[in-house]
Scaffold this motif. Structure first.
Motif, PDB file in Angstrom:
ATOM      1  N   ARG A  72       0.819  -1.210   0.000  1.00 58.08           N
ATOM      2  CA  ARG A  72       0.000   0.000   0.000  1.00 58.08           C
ATOM      3  C   ARG A  72       0.854   1.262   0.000  1.00 58.08           C
ATOM      4  N   LEU A  73       2.032   1.195   0.591  1.00 60.34           N
ATOM      5  CA  LEU A  73       2.895   2.364   0.696  1.00 60.34           C
ATOM      6  C   LEU A  73       3.674   2.654  -0.583  1.00 60.34           C
ATOM      7  N   MET A  74       4.146   1.613  -1.261  1.00 57.36           N
ATOM      8  CA  MET A  74       4.988   1.795  -2.446  1.00 57.36           C
ATOM      9  C   MET A  74       4.309   2.627  -3.540  1.00 57.36           C
ATOM     10  N   PRO A  75       3.036   2.368  -3.873  1.00 54.13           N
ATOM     11  CA  PRO A  75       2.402   3.221  -4.891  1.00 54.13           C
ATOM     12  C   PRO A  75       2.337   4.690  -4.478  1.00 54.13           C
ATOM     13  N   ILE A  76       2.127   4.953  -3.201  1.00 53.23           N
ATOM     14  CA  ILE A  76       2.066   6.330  -2.719  1.00 53.23           C
ATOM     15  C   ILE A  76       3.425   7.011  -2.893  1.00 53.23           C
ATOM     16  N   LEU A  77       4.488   6.318  -2.514  1.00 51.61           N
ATOM     17  CA  LEU A  77       5.831   6.879  -2.653  1.00 51.61           C
ATOM     18  C   LEU A  77       6.201   7.098  -4.114  1.00 51.61           C
ATOM     19  N   LEU A  78       5.842   6.140  -4.965  1.00 46.94           N
ATOM     20  CA  LEU A  78       6.123   6.291  -6.393  1.00 46.94           C
ATOM     21  C   LEU A  78       5.325   7.449  -6.992  1.00 46.94           C
ATOM     22  N   TRP A 102       1.408  -1.501  -9.965  1.00 44.79           N
ATOM     23  CA  TRP A 102       1.491  -2.214  -8.683  1.00 44.79           C
ATOM     24  C   TRP A 102       0.377  -1.786  -7.735  1.00 44.79           C
ATOM     25  N   GLY A 103       0.033  -0.502  -7.788  1.00 43.92           N
ATOM     26  CA  GLY A 103      -1.019   0.002  -6.913  1.00 43.92           C
ATOM     27  C   GLY A 103      -2.377  -0.593  -7.210  1.00 43.92           C
ATOM     28  N   SER A 104      -2.594  -1.010  -8.458  1.00 45.09           N
ATOM     29  CA  SER A 104      -3.897  -1.580  -8.824  1.00 45.09           C
ATOM     30  C   SER A 104      -4.158  -2.921  -8.147  1.00 45.09           C
ATOM     31  N   ALA A 105      -3.125  -3.497  -7.546  1.00 46.13           N
ATOM     32  CA  ALA A 105      -3.314  -4.746  -6.799  1.00 46.13           C
ATOM     33  C   ALA A 105      -4.003  -4.496  -5.458  1.00 46.13           C
TER      34      ALA A 105
END
Length: 114
Positions: free
Chosen positions: A5-11, A58-61
């Motif tokens: 959940r965090l990685m899409p936000i950071l990207l 990745w966020g769509s997962a």
């Protein structure tokens, strides 16, 4: 918050920093010919896409497409507020903040369970 959940936000945060410079960075260099400003903006936008595409893929997962878009809009406004005041020397006024707050409320509604 999990890494998924965090990685899409950071990207999305990183991509928005690049895109804000691509869209508005040239405003500090108004004597530069428009052609070069466009070319530089495209070059910067390449790096934005290198972060934005994986963020959405990745966020769509873990997020829906509308949630990703709402999140992106809020991140864009926060990055722009810092950029406008810090880089361009144009701090936001109360009405700008009020308008941005309404967009943030719209993004919050997207995350509400129905």
């Amino acid at each position: 918050m999990t890494p998924e959940r965090l990685m899409p936000i950071l990207l999305l945060l990183g991509s928005n920093i690049f895109m804000t410079f691509a869209w508005y960075g040239h405003l500090k260099y108004k004597t530069t010919p428009l052609f070069w400003a466009i070319l530089a903006s495209w070059g910067i936008a390449f790096f934005e896409y290198c972060l934005q595409v994986p963020a959405n893929r990745w966020g769509s997962a873990v997020y829906s497409a509308p949630q990703l878009k709402g999140m992106q809009e809020v991140i864009t406004l926060l990055v722009f507020a810092v950029f406008s005041a810090g880089y361009l020397g144009q701090p936001l006024k109360w009405n700008h903040w009020a308008g941005f707050a309404l967009i943030a409320v719209a993004a919050w509604l997207i995350f509400m369970e129905t």
